[in-house]
Design an enzyme around this catalytic site. Structure first.
Site, PDB file in Angstrom:
ATOM      1  N   GLU A 281       0.830  -1.211   0.000  1.00 55.48           N
ATOM      2  CA  GLU A 281       0.000   0.000   0.000  1.00 55.48           C
ATOM      3  C   GLU A 281       0.865   1.262   0.000  1.00 55.48           C
ATOM      4  O   GLU A 281       0.525   2.253  -0.647  1.00 55.48           O
ATOM      5  CB  GLU A 281      -0.944  -0.002   1.203  1.00 55.48           C
TER       6      GLU A 281
ATOM      7  N   TYR B 288      -6.333   5.927   4.940  1.00 58.78           N
ATOM      8  CA  TYR B 288      -6.479   4.948   3.862  1.00 58.78           C
ATOM      9  C   TYR B 288      -5.632   3.703   4.125  1.00 58.78           C
ATOM     10  O   TYR B 288      -6.131   2.577   4.039  1.00 58.78           O
ATOM     11  CB  TYR B 288      -6.096   5.550   2.502  1.00 58.78           C
TER      12      TYR B 288
ATOM     13  N   ASP C  79      -9.499   5.921  -1.162  1.00 60.14           N
ATOM     14  CA  ASP C  79      -8.477   6.626  -1.945  1.00 60.14           C
ATOM     15  C   ASP C  79      -9.153   7.346  -3.102  1.00 60.14           C
ATOM     16  O   ASP C  79     -10.383   7.412  -3.172  1.00 60.14           O
ATOM     17  CB  ASP C  79      -7.406   5.653  -2.426  1.00 60.14           C
TER      18      ASP C  79
END
Length: 349
Positions: free
Chosen positions: A40, A123, A141
């Site tokens: 991520e 996020y 996002d």
């Protein structure tokens, strides 16, 4: 909102499509929260195609939290070299050190705890919690905001941080409690492959639920007001060699833009002077002739460098912050993308 009356059907259709059509990506073959966290962080402002090979190399070198926590920073920057936004990997290592020291190497499984880690925003926290731990948490996002703006006809500006809360609340209302991992990844995948800035509506699995499609507004949404123009800065870069053929490089400061990365001497120009004069005024280096090399632009999130590179011969070490390196030694140093571009050009001559 109309979709809330059909949310069970929406979840079913979205998840079925995702499980059937999802891309085979290395971080989708694991439930290790540390590996998912790494992916991520890498995926922030970087294309999936670019991340794949970096992720595989990174996990191969640093397979566990403890491997990354104890990694040498210069080696770490070298592994990250080319991905850009180097503060991401520094923050990642800082967060991982906290996990190693305070949580026995186990990534926290609550939003409150994981959000306290360095570099973990709303996020990333939601993505790790939902994908690794299958906990129903929002992971919003840009892709998710674009999808929801169209489906629910949300006209709030997605560029405004205060409006993110709207989308987080919507996700928590819609998310599948049984399979939050597939739901969140399905939303991300839909935004990445179908509900793109120029949407492929005829291929969309959830077209029937989309308010923008039914009203013909899919090209108008999401609302995203233009940002202020980036500052453009002219930059001279000097690839200098001594008589042995060694290269002169310097290390950037420990904080700020491209911190601790190695570069050829660079000067951000504030006045219209020659390269030779700029080199003398900034570093006290006198060179009668510099040959121009490549000219290109390098775009950061907040500014753009317009770089003109030069090559020249220097006989002595000018200042303490400079060092001479052989070609093999230069190859081992972590360098930012614009310097790599110049280095690649020099080697190809």
């Amino acid at each position: 909102m109309r979709l809330f009356k059909q949310k069970e059907e929406f979840r079913k259709v979205l998840i079925s499509w995702y499980l059937r059509e999802k891309r085979d990506l290395p971080w989708r073959r694991t439930s290790d929260p540390y590996h998912i966290w790494v992916s991520e962080v890498m995926l922030q402002q970087t294309r999936v195609e670019t991340v794949i090979s970096y992720f595989e190399r990174f996990i191969d070198k640093y397979p566990t939290v403890f491997d990354l926590a104890t990694a040498n920073e210069e080696e770490l920057l070298k592994v990250w070299e080319g991905l850009g936004y180097y503060s991401r990997v520094r923050n990642l290592q800082s967060g991982v050190k906290e996990v190693a020291a305070n949580y026995g190497g186990i990534v926290p499984s609550t939003r409150g705890e994981i959000s306290k880690l360095k570099g973990v925003g709303p996020y990333t926290a939601g993505a790790v919690l939902s994908i690794a731990y299958n906990i129903p948490e929002h992971a919003v996002d840009g892709n998710v905001m674009r999808v929801l703006s169209r489906i629910l006809l949300i006209e709030d500006d997605i560029a405004q941080p205060k409006n993110r809360k709207i989308f987080e609340e919507v996700v928590m209302e819609l998310i599948d409690k049984e399979d939050p991992s597939s739901f969140n990844q399905g939303m991300m995948e839909l935004g990445a492959l179908i509900c793109t800035p120029k949407p492929k509506c005829l291929l969309c699995p959830v077209q029937q639920f989309c308010g923008a499609f039914h009203e013909g507004k899919q090209e108008e949404l999401p609302v995203k007001l233009k940002k202020v123009k980036k500052k453009i800065v002219p930059v001279f870069s000097f690839a200098l060699q001594n008589e042995k053929g060694e290269w002169l490089l310097m290390k950037r400061p420990e904080t700020g833009l491209l911190a601790n990365m190695w570069e050829f001497p660079m000067i951000e120009m504030e006045k219209n002077i020659s390269a030779e004069q700029a080199l003398y005024e900034k570093f006290g280096v006198k060179i009668k002739h510099l040959s121009p090399e490549i000219r290109f632009k390098h775009i950061f999130s907040h500014l753009t460098w317009e770089i003109q590179s030069f090559h020249g011969i220097i006989n002595e070490l000018p200042l303490k912050q400079f060092q001479f390196f052989s070609e093999e030694e230069v190859e081992a140093l972590p360098m930012p993308v614009p310097v790599l571009k110049i280095w690649t050009e020099l080697k190809s001559r």
